[in-house]
Design a protein around this motif. Sequence first.
Motif, PDB file in Angstrom:
ATOM      1  N   LEU A   1       0.801  -1.095   0.017  1.00  0.00           N
ATOM      2  CA  LEU A   1      -0.122   0.050   0.001  1.00  0.00           C
ATOM      3  C   LEU A   1       0.995   1.329   0.012  1.00  0.00           C
ATOM      4  CD1 LEU A   1      -2.847  -1.047   2.419  1.00  0.00           C
ATOM      5  CD2 LEU A   1      -3.205  -0.802  -0.037  1.00  0.00           C
ATOM      6  N   ARG A   2       1.838   1.264   0.824  1.00  0.00           N
ATOM      7  CA  ARG A   2       2.838   2.320   0.839  1.00  0.00           C
ATOM      8  C   ARG A   2       3.542   2.584  -0.710  1.00  0.00           C
ATOM      9  NH1 ARG A   2       5.533   1.217   6.655  1.00  0.00           N
ATOM     10  NH2 ARG A   2       4.124   2.066   7.845  1.00  0.00           N
ATOM     11  N   GLU A   3       4.040   1.777  -1.237  1.00  0.00           N
ATOM     12  CA  GLU A   3       4.567   1.712  -2.671  1.00  0.00           C
ATOM     13  C   GLU A   3       3.558   2.394  -3.692  1.00  0.00           C
ATOM     14  OE1 GLU A   3       6.372  -2.140  -3.641  1.00  0.00           O
ATOM     15  OE2 GLU A   3       7.749  -1.885  -1.824  1.00  0.00           O
ATOM     16  N   LEU A   4       2.288   1.680  -3.761  1.00  0.00           N
ATOM     17  CA  LEU A   4       1.319   2.263  -4.552  1.00  0.00           C
ATOM     18  C   LEU A   4       0.908   3.792  -4.065  1.00  0.00           C
ATOM     19  CD1 LEU A   4      -0.979  -0.826  -4.646  1.00  0.00           C
ATOM     20  CD2 LEU A   4       0.299   0.152  -6.421  1.00  0.00           C
ATOM     21  N   GLU A   5       0.913   3.894  -2.841  1.00  0.00           N
ATOM     22  CA  GLU A   5       0.568   5.456  -2.412  1.00  0.00           C
ATOM     23  C   GLU A   5       1.867   6.434  -3.003  1.00  0.00           C
ATOM     24  OE1 GLU A   5      -0.365   8.302   1.247  1.00  0.00           O
ATOM     25  OE2 GLU A   5       0.384   6.149   1.676  1.00  0.00           O
ATOM     26  N   GLU A   6       3.111   6.020  -2.955  1.00  0.00           N
ATOM     27  CA  GLU A   6       4.293   6.721  -3.452  1.00  0.00           C
ATOM     28  C   GLU A   6       4.348   6.905  -4.848  1.00  0.00           C
ATOM     29  OE1 GLU A   6       7.683   4.570  -1.929  1.00  0.00           O
ATOM     30  OE2 GLU A   6       7.232   5.115   0.203  1.00  0.00           O
ATOM     31  N   ASP A   7       3.772   5.866  -5.511  1.00  0.00           N
ATOM     32  CA  ASP A   7       3.586   6.206  -6.988  1.00  0.00           C
ATOM     33  C   ASP A   7       2.363   6.844  -7.301  1.00  0.00           C
ATOM     34  OD1 ASP A   7       6.051   4.928  -7.661  1.00  0.00           O
ATOM     35  OD2 ASP A   7       5.239   3.048  -7.464  1.00  0.00           O
ATOM     36  N   SER A   8       1.664   7.299  -6.512  1.00  0.00           N
ATOM     37  CA  SER A   8       0.227   8.276  -6.779  1.00  0.00           C
ATOM     38  C   SER A   8      -0.752   7.421  -7.419  1.00  0.00           C
ATOM     39  CB  SER A   8       0.585   9.446  -7.629  1.00  0.00           C
ATOM     40  OG  SER A   8       1.654  10.167  -7.030  1.00  0.00           O
ATOM     41  N   VAL A   9      -0.760   5.853  -7.178  1.00  0.00           N
ATOM     42  CA  VAL A   9      -1.701   5.193  -7.792  1.00  0.00           C
ATOM     43  C   VAL A   9      -3.153   5.365  -6.874  1.00  0.00           C
ATOM     44  CG1 VAL A   9      -2.349   2.743  -8.572  1.00  0.00           C
ATOM     45  CG2 VAL A   9      -0.140   3.908  -9.110  1.00  0.00           C
ATOM     46  N   ILE A  10      -2.656   5.221  -5.443  1.00  0.00           N
ATOM     47  CA  ILE A  10      -3.702   5.112  -4.412  1.00  0.00           C
ATOM     48  C   ILE A  10      -3.496   6.167  -3.490  1.00  0.00           C
ATOM     49  CG2 ILE A  10      -3.963   2.490  -4.589  1.00  0.00           C
ATOM     50  CD1 ILE A  10      -2.670   2.606  -1.783  1.00  0.00           C
ATOM     51  N   GLU A  11      -4.483   6.471  -2.865  1.00  0.00           N
ATOM     52  CA  GLU A  11      -4.427   7.573  -1.803  1.00  0.00           C
ATOM     53  C   GLU A  11      -4.892   7.022  -0.272  1.00  0.00           C
ATOM     54  OE1 GLU A  11      -6.607  10.987  -3.087  1.00  0.00           O
ATOM     55  OE2 GLU A  11      -8.539   9.799  -2.996  1.00  0.00           O
ATOM     56  N   ARG A  12      -4.408   7.687   0.687  1.00  0.00           N
ATOM     57  CA  ARG A  12      -4.797   6.987   2.000  1.00  0.00           C
ATOM     58  C   ARG A  12      -5.399   8.223   2.676  1.00  0.00           C
ATOM     59  NH1 ARG A  12      -0.479   6.018   6.513  1.00  0.00           N
ATOM     60  NH2 ARG A  12       0.380   7.748   5.378  1.00  0.00           N
ATOM     61  N   LYS A  13      -6.632   8.016   3.188  1.00  0.00           N
ATOM     62  CA  LYS A  13      -7.382   9.008   4.076  1.00  0.00           C
ATOM     63  C   LYS A  13      -7.272   8.620   5.442  1.00  0.00           C
ATOM     64  CE  LYS A  13     -11.410  11.934   3.869  1.00  0.00           C
ATOM     65  NZ  LYS A  13     -12.668  12.464   3.107  1.00  0.00           N
ATOM     66  N   ILE A  14      -6.826   9.477   6.358  1.00  0.00           N
ATOM     67  CA  ILE A  14      -6.805   9.349   7.759  1.00  0.00           C
ATOM     68  C   ILE A  14      -7.746   9.786   8.333  1.00  0.00           C
ATOM     69  CG2 ILE A  14      -5.295   9.305   9.516  1.00  0.00           C
ATOM     70  CD1 ILE A  14      -2.826   9.453   7.822  1.00  0.00           C
ATOM     71  N   TYR A  15      -8.588   9.266   9.091  1.00  0.00           N
ATOM     72  CA  TYR A  15      -9.645   9.988   9.943  1.00  0.00           C
ATOM     73  C   TYR A  15      -9.145  10.268  11.231  1.00  0.00           C
ATOM     74  CZ  TYR A  15     -12.739   9.227   5.888  1.00  0.00           C
ATOM     75  OH  TYR A  15     -13.435   9.126   4.717  1.00  0.00           O
ATOM     76  N   VAL A  16      -9.114  11.344  11.764  1.00  0.00           N
ATOM     77  CA  VAL A  16      -8.592  11.690  13.312  1.00  0.00           C
ATOM     78  C   VAL A  16      -9.896  11.223  14.165  1.00  0.00           C
ATOM     79  CG1 VAL A  16      -7.694  12.964  14.864  1.00  0.00           C
ATOM     80  CG2 VAL A  16      -7.048  13.347  12.677  1.00  0.00           C
ATOM     81  N   GLN A  17     -10.013  10.032  14.754  1.00  0.00           N
ATOM     82  CA  GLN A  17     -10.794   9.716  15.627  1.00  0.00           C
ATOM     83  C   GLN A  17     -10.161   8.413  16.417  1.00  0.00           C
ATOM     84  OE1 GLN A  17     -13.670   8.285  12.384  1.00  0.00           O
ATOM     85  NE2 GLN A  17     -13.602   6.340  13.103  1.00  0.00           N
ATOM     86  N   VAL A  18     -11.135   7.924  17.191  1.00  0.00           N
ATOM     87  CA  VAL A  18     -10.714   6.856  18.222  1.00  0.00           C
ATOM     88  C   VAL A  18     -11.669   5.667  17.904  1.00  0.00           C
ATOM     89  CG1 VAL A  18     -10.285   6.116  20.563  1.00  0.00           C
ATOM     90  CG2 VAL A  18      -9.545   8.441  19.738  1.00  0.00           C
ATOM     91  N   PRO A  19     -11.404   4.621  17.305  1.00  0.00           N
ATOM     92  CA  PRO A  19     -10.286   4.110  16.900  1.00  0.00           C
ATOM     93  C   PRO A  19      -9.704   4.691  15.741  1.00  0.00           C
ATOM     94  CG  PRO A  19     -11.601   2.449  16.525  1.00  0.00           C
ATOM     95  CD  PRO A  19     -12.550   3.487  17.247  1.00  0.00           C
ATOM     96  N   PRO A  20      -8.630   4.911  15.292  1.00  0.00           N
ATOM     97  CA  PRO A  20      -8.161   5.481  14.088  1.00  0.00           C
ATOM     98  C   PRO A  20      -8.907   5.090  13.060  1.00  0.00           C
ATOM     99  CG  PRO A  20      -6.239   5.106  15.400  1.00  0.00           C
ATOM    100  CD  PRO A  20      -7.466   4.285  16.127  1.00  0.00           C
ATOM    101  N   LYS A  21      -9.022   5.624  11.945  1.00  0.00           N
ATOM    102  CA  LYS A  21      -9.755   4.877  10.684  1.00  0.00           C
ATOM    103  C   LYS A  21      -8.764   5.508   9.452  1.00  0.00           C
ATOM    104  CE  LYS A  21     -13.894   5.313   8.079  1.00  0.00           C
ATOM    105  NZ  LYS A  21     -15.386   5.718   8.090  1.00  0.00           N
ATOM    106  N   VAL A  22      -8.342   4.535   8.725  1.00  0.00           N
ATOM    107  CA  VAL A  22      -7.869   4.896   7.419  1.00  0.00           C
ATOM    108  C   VAL A  22      -8.403   4.097   6.312  1.00  0.00           C
ATOM    109  CG1 VAL A  22      -5.582   4.578   6.264  1.00  0.00           C
ATOM    110  CG2 VAL A  22      -5.562   4.781   8.762  1.00  0.00           C
TER     111      VAL A  22
END
Length: 112
Positions: free
Chosen positions: A55-76
């Motif tokens: 997932l990190r590699e795909l994100e670095e290559d701009s193929v996917i995006e990761r959206k982080i929600y600031v909440q408890v528990p964390p949601k990505v």
Amino acid sequence: MGNLHFKETVELTLKVIGGKWKPVILCHLTEGTHRFGELKREMPQITQKMLTQQLRELEEDSVIERKIYVQVPPKVEYSLTEYGLTVKQLLNVLSEWGDKHLTMMTDSSNRE
């Protein structure tokens, strides 16, 4: 010269989306946004470490995006970028080839 360019671009494509897991991850993401746990459940044989790395590699290559929600528990959540949506065409071609290959292998084993 044209052959060299062809080889270089195929190699680049395989660097970005090649391997055992990236195409599978991308297939799942073509269906829509997924959370990490959903991807892990849909691919029970992948390790958590490998899924994270891919997932990190795909994100670095701009193929996917990761959206982080600031909440408890964390949601990505993970989804294809607009650019990443173009990979659907490639996955369709791979699927068509795989279907032809399966037919060829089935026909071949039936002749034996």
